[in-house]
Design an enzyme around this catalytic site. Structure first.
Site, PDB file in Angstrom:
ATOM      1  N   ASP A  19       1.087  -1.081   0.151  1.00 33.72           N
ATOM      2  CA  ASP A  19       0.058   0.038   0.013  1.00 33.72           C
ATOM      3  C   ASP A  19       0.762   1.199  -0.055  1.00 33.72           C
ATOM      4  O   ASP A  19       2.012   1.250   0.394  1.00 33.72           O
ATOM      5  CB  ASP A  19      -0.913   0.050   1.266  1.00 33.72           C
ATOM      6  CG  ASP A  19      -1.900  -1.328   1.193  1.00 33.72           C
ATOM      7  OD1 ASP A  19      -1.943  -1.766   0.409  1.00 33.72           O
ATOM      8  OD2 ASP A  19      -2.245  -1.727   2.488  1.00 33.72           O
TER       9      ASP A  19
HETATM   10  N1  URA Z   1      -1.451  -5.778   3.741  1.00 37.32           N
HETATM   11  C1  URA Z   1      -1.755  -4.753   3.969  1.00 37.32           C
HETATM   12  O1  URA Z   1      -2.915  -4.441   4.552  1.00 37.32           O
HETATM   13  N2  URA Z   1      -1.145  -3.961   3.279  1.00 37.32           N
HETATM   14  C2  URA Z   1       0.085  -4.011   2.670  1.00 37.32           C
HETATM   15  O2  URA Z   1       0.564  -3.149   1.950  1.00 37.32           O
HETATM   16  C3  URA Z   1       0.463  -5.315   2.451  1.00 37.32           C
HETATM   17  C4  URA Z   1      -0.263  -6.415   3.057  1.00 37.32           C
END
Ligand code: URA
Length: 257
Positions: free
Chosen positions: A114
């Site tokens: 993310d």
């Molecule tokens: N899980 C999440 O919630 N975000 C990420 O960036 C990776 C795994």
């Protein structure tokens, strides 16, 4: 060599194989240090055949690198996409010559993090490896360091760990339906920090797991994929090529099948 193009420009071959930038390899060629079948290459744009021509650099056989493999410590604020938008992309952090097409194909990201997530991000041209590491059906372990918004008592820590091991039912989010996660592993480091290993990589999986458990992720950093750990000496935004041992650690599976 499968779909790999075997007839390639010498300067591109050298640059792609780690012999320096285009201008470095041009200098090597023009200095007469690169031979093709024993004869110094006369021009930088000469085409060679990967399996038929004998190429030497400074008297040593050329080591051809078909694929590129990089590890980056992704900083927050960069999107895992090749297309820019409101935010810069992780490709913007790569040197221009590392972004280009390789003998083995286009450079891709192995799984997305993310915008606000930091940590281990792999780039490779090796599409087969990318698929094996990201497809939920191979259950490759990915470990995250998690800082939670709300501290968790010892009794609840045990409950969280048991729930994660059994498989948490995660709520729907954005366009994604709810799902039952495959069992993971939770190791507490303090009352609000832990390491979580998951085996699928569903959309926002880590954040949704903690939401389902009644908490919230305040900070998230990926620290391992398979047996490969993020190099702690890489500052956020830095990247480097994987060593052969690291590539084996990434590739050798300890996945639960
Ligand atoms: N899980 C999440 O919630 N975000 C990420 O960036 C990776 C795994």
């Amino acid at each position: 060599m499968g779909q790999i193009k075997e007839h390639v420009r010498l300067d591109r071959l050298l640059a792609n194989s780690g012999y320096g930038s285009r201008s470095d390899v041009k200098a090597l060629i023009l200095d007469g240090l690169v031979t093709v079948n024993g004869v110094p290459a006369a021009r930088v744009d000469v085409h060679v055949h990967l399996s038929k021509d004998k190429i030497e650099v400074d008297g040593q056989p050329l080591k051809v690198a078909i694929h590129a493999y990089y590890m980056m410590n992704k900083p927050a604020g960069y999107v895992c996409s090749s297309k820019g938008g409101a935010n810069p992309t992780v490709f913007d952090l790569l040197d221009v010559e590392d972004r280009g097409r390789r003998l083995g194909g286009e450079l891709g990201i192995v799984g997305r993090l993310d915008l606000d997530t930091e940590g281990l991000l792999i780039f490779t041209t090796d599409g087969d490896l990318n698929h094996r590491l990201t497809s939920p059906k191979y259950h490759v372990p990915k470990t995250y360091f998690v800082q939670l918004e709300n501290p968790v008592s010892e009794a609840e820590q045990k409950q969280y760990a048991e729930a994660v091991a059994a498989g948490v039912e995660i709520p729907p989010e954005d366009h994604e339906p709810g799902a039952l996660c495959r069992g993971g592993k939770l190791d507490w480091k303090s009352d609000d920090t832990c390491q979580l290993t998951i085996y699928e990589g569903l959309y926002h999986e880590v954040k949704r797991i903690f939401t389902a458990l009644g908490n919230r992720v305040a900070y998230l950093k990926r620290i391992n994929i398979n047996n490969l750990a993020l190099d702690p000496s890489l500052e956020p935004g830095e990247y480097r090529e994987l060593s052969e041992q690291e590539l084996s650690a990434l590739t050798l599976t300890n996945a639960i099948l």
